[in-house]
Structures are given as C-alpha cells and as structure tokens.
Design an enzyme around this catalytic site. Structure first.
Site, PDB file in Angstrom:
ATOM      1  N   GLU A 159       0.920  -1.180  -0.102  1.00  0.00           N
ATOM      2  CA  GLU A 159       0.143   0.071  -0.077  1.00  0.00           C
ATOM      3  C   GLU A 159       0.977   1.313  -0.067  1.00  0.00           C
ATOM      4  OE1 GLU A 159      -2.810   1.116  -0.511  1.00  0.00           O
ATOM      5  OE2 GLU A 159      -4.396   0.209   0.488  1.00  0.00           O
ATOM      6  N   ASP A 160       0.416   2.278  -0.640  1.00  0.00           N
ATOM      7  CA  ASP A 160       1.106   3.574  -0.647  1.00  0.00           C
ATOM      8  C   ASP A 160       0.955   4.318   0.861  1.00  0.00           C
ATOM      9  OD1 ASP A 160      -1.654   4.059  -1.222  1.00  0.00           O
ATOM     10  OD2 ASP A 160      -1.425   5.481  -2.542  1.00  0.00           O
ATOM     11  N   ASP A 167      -4.375   5.335   6.192  1.00  0.00           N
ATOM     12  CA  ASP A 167      -5.002   6.400   7.055  1.00  0.00           C
ATOM     13  C   ASP A 167      -5.984   5.870   8.064  1.00  0.00           C
ATOM     14  OD1 ASP A 167      -5.721   8.819   8.361  1.00  0.00           O
ATOM     15  OD2 ASP A 167      -6.238   9.948   6.269  1.00  0.00           O
ATOM     16  N   SER A 168      -7.337   5.938   7.318  1.00  0.00           N
ATOM     17  CA  SER A 168      -8.234   5.374   8.246  1.00  0.00           C
ATOM     18  C   SER A 168      -8.065   3.712   8.466  1.00  0.00           C
ATOM     19  CB  SER A 168      -9.595   5.441   7.579  1.00  0.00           C
ATOM     20  OG  SER A 168      -9.724   4.558   6.200  1.00  0.00           O
ATOM     21  N   ALA A 169      -7.336   2.969   7.365  1.00  0.00           N
ATOM     22  CA  ALA A 169      -7.197   1.781   7.320  1.00  0.00           C
ATOM     23  C   ALA A 169      -8.187   0.812   7.116  1.00  0.00           C
ATOM     24  CB  ALA A 169      -6.629   1.147   8.903  1.00  0.00           C
ATOM     25  N   THR A 208      -9.905   0.499   4.014  1.00  0.00           N
ATOM     26  CA  THR A 208      -9.244  -0.162   2.656  1.00  0.00           C
ATOM     27  C   THR A 208      -8.404  -1.286   2.965  1.00  0.00           C
ATOM     28  OG1 THR A 208      -9.667   1.973   1.351  1.00  0.00           O
ATOM     29  CG2 THR A 208      -8.580  -0.049   0.558  1.00  0.00           C
ATOM     30  N   LYS A 233      -0.073   6.657   8.581  1.00  0.00           N
ATOM     31  CA  LYS A 233      -0.584   7.825   9.363  1.00  0.00           C
ATOM     32  C   LYS A 233      -1.564   7.268  10.536  1.00  0.00           C
ATOM     33  CE  LYS A 233      -2.718  10.378   6.095  1.00  0.00           C
ATOM     34  NZ  LYS A 233      -3.470  11.424   5.417  1.00  0.00           N
ATOM     35  N   ASP A 290      -2.040  10.722  -5.570  1.00  0.00           N
ATOM     36  CA  ASP A 290      -2.775  11.799  -6.155  1.00  0.00           C
ATOM     37  C   ASP A 290      -3.612  12.379  -5.529  1.00  0.00           C
ATOM     38  OD1 ASP A 290      -5.880  10.659  -7.499  1.00  0.00           O
ATOM     39  OD2 ASP A 290      -4.764   9.543  -6.073  1.00  0.00           O
TER      40      ASP A 290
END
EC number: 2.4.2.8
Length: 211
Positions: free
Chosen positions: A125-126, A129-131, A133, A157, A185
């Site tokens: 993964e790049d 954040d929320s995790a 996905t 994060k 992006d």
C-alpha cells in the site's frame, strides 16, 4: 554552469529539485523514500528467509492500485537486491472518490488474475490512514487461503485510524496531512511528482479546481 532545465512540473534547479506550485512543502524526498525502502527490504528479506522462497515459490507483491505502483516497483528492485524472488500482482480497491476524506465504503475495482492459494502474499500500500481499505483487502485476500499474508505500507498515518489494523512493515510514519506525489494523487493528478509533498489546502478546499 547551471544544469537548470524545464519540465512539466516546473524548473529544475541546481540541486535537481523541482518546484511544485501545488505543494505547501516537501514532506519526504525521493532519496529519503529510497533509503527507507531499502532498509525495509532488508528487514523483509530477513523475515522471509525461513520461507525458502524460490522462483517457483516467490513472494507475491500485491500492488494496490493506483497509488502504490511506483513504490511497488522500487520495493521489488530492492528486494531483488536482497536476493528475494518476487512476482507482482495487481488489485484495486478504494474508499475514496475525488475528495480527501474516505467514504467508508470500499469498492473492489480489480481482483488478482492468478490463484494465490498457498502463496506468500505481501500487500503493498502507498498510504494507510483510516485503514478501512486495508482491513477490507486483508479479509478479501485471507479468503483466498494464502500460505501467509503480511502488509507493507510506504506512509503510515496512525492518527487517522478508524479501524485497528496491523501494519507489518510501516516504512515511514507521517503526521496528518493530504499528500501527493510518488504515485499518490489528488483527483488523478500529481502522481508523477518525484517527492512526496503536502498539497496546499487551496487546491482542494475551493469550489473551483486548480488541477
């Protein structure tokens, strides 16, 4: 003698660093990414040594499109430097639209082509954040009965977590910020930037787009 040149991203100065008008500041340079990725690849190689990986039994790098395509390519090369045989597969799932906040609903857009049953899988993964996905992808891949399943994340994060997920290999930990570049992006723009930059708020908070 100056080595300045022009590029679509703006002028390249004597230090080879591009000036990005949409960037509030550079968070991580390309060189810092490479150094951290090389260090992570060494750790992965050490951890997987007991798995007896071969070209017939490689480590599957599961590249999560679109944001991790550059990171996956670099990671694959650094792993090769450590003698780790890899195969790259692609998957695409997203909980984002064109905005900066997760929708909370994950859409699977592309599944792996080959069977990964009894294979060693490393989800690449790049950014996490929320995790949401990543949690979805881990459950999705576990249902395919791999021999092992781990995760490597370029940018972690932790402050943005909405679900608890174990990241086995966090390469770089960053504060809360909306970042672009190195494959990442905003509304499908800025993936080509060499460095990882913080996007200026004016580029995503105003109704009129500057993309």
């Amino acid at each position: 003698m100056s080595n300045s040149a022009k590029s679509p991203s703006g002028p390249v100065g004597d230090e080879g660093r591009r000036n990005y008008p949409m960037s509030a500041h550079t968070l991580v340079t390309q060189e810092q990414v490479w150094a951290a990725t090389a260090k992570c690849a060494k750790k992965i190689a050490e951890d997987y040594r007991s798995f007896k990986l071969t070209t017939d039994n490689p480590l599957y790098l599961l590249c999560v499109l679109k944001g991790s395509f550059i990171f996956t390519a670099d990671l694959a090369r650094f792993l090769a430097d450590e003698g780790v045989p890899v195969k790259v597969e692609f998957i695409c799932a997203s909980s984002y639209g064109t905005g900066v906040e997760t929708s909370g609903q994950v859409r699977m857009l592309l599944d792996v082509r080959d069977s990964v049953e009894n294979r060693h899988i490393l989800i690449v993964e790049d950014i996490v954040d929320s995790a949401i996905t990543l949690q979805y992808l881990m459950r999705f891949m576990l249902a395919k009965k791999p021999a092992s399943l781990k995760t490597v994340v370029l940018l972690d994060k932790p402050s943005g977590r909405k679900v608890e997920v174990l990241v086995d290999y966090p390469v770089i930990t960053i504060p809360h910020a909306f970042v672009i570049g190195y494959g990442m992006d905003y509304a499908e723009s800025y993936r080509e930037l060499r460095d990882i930059c913080v996007l200026k708020k004016e580029y995503y908070e105003k109704p009129e787009s500057k993309v």
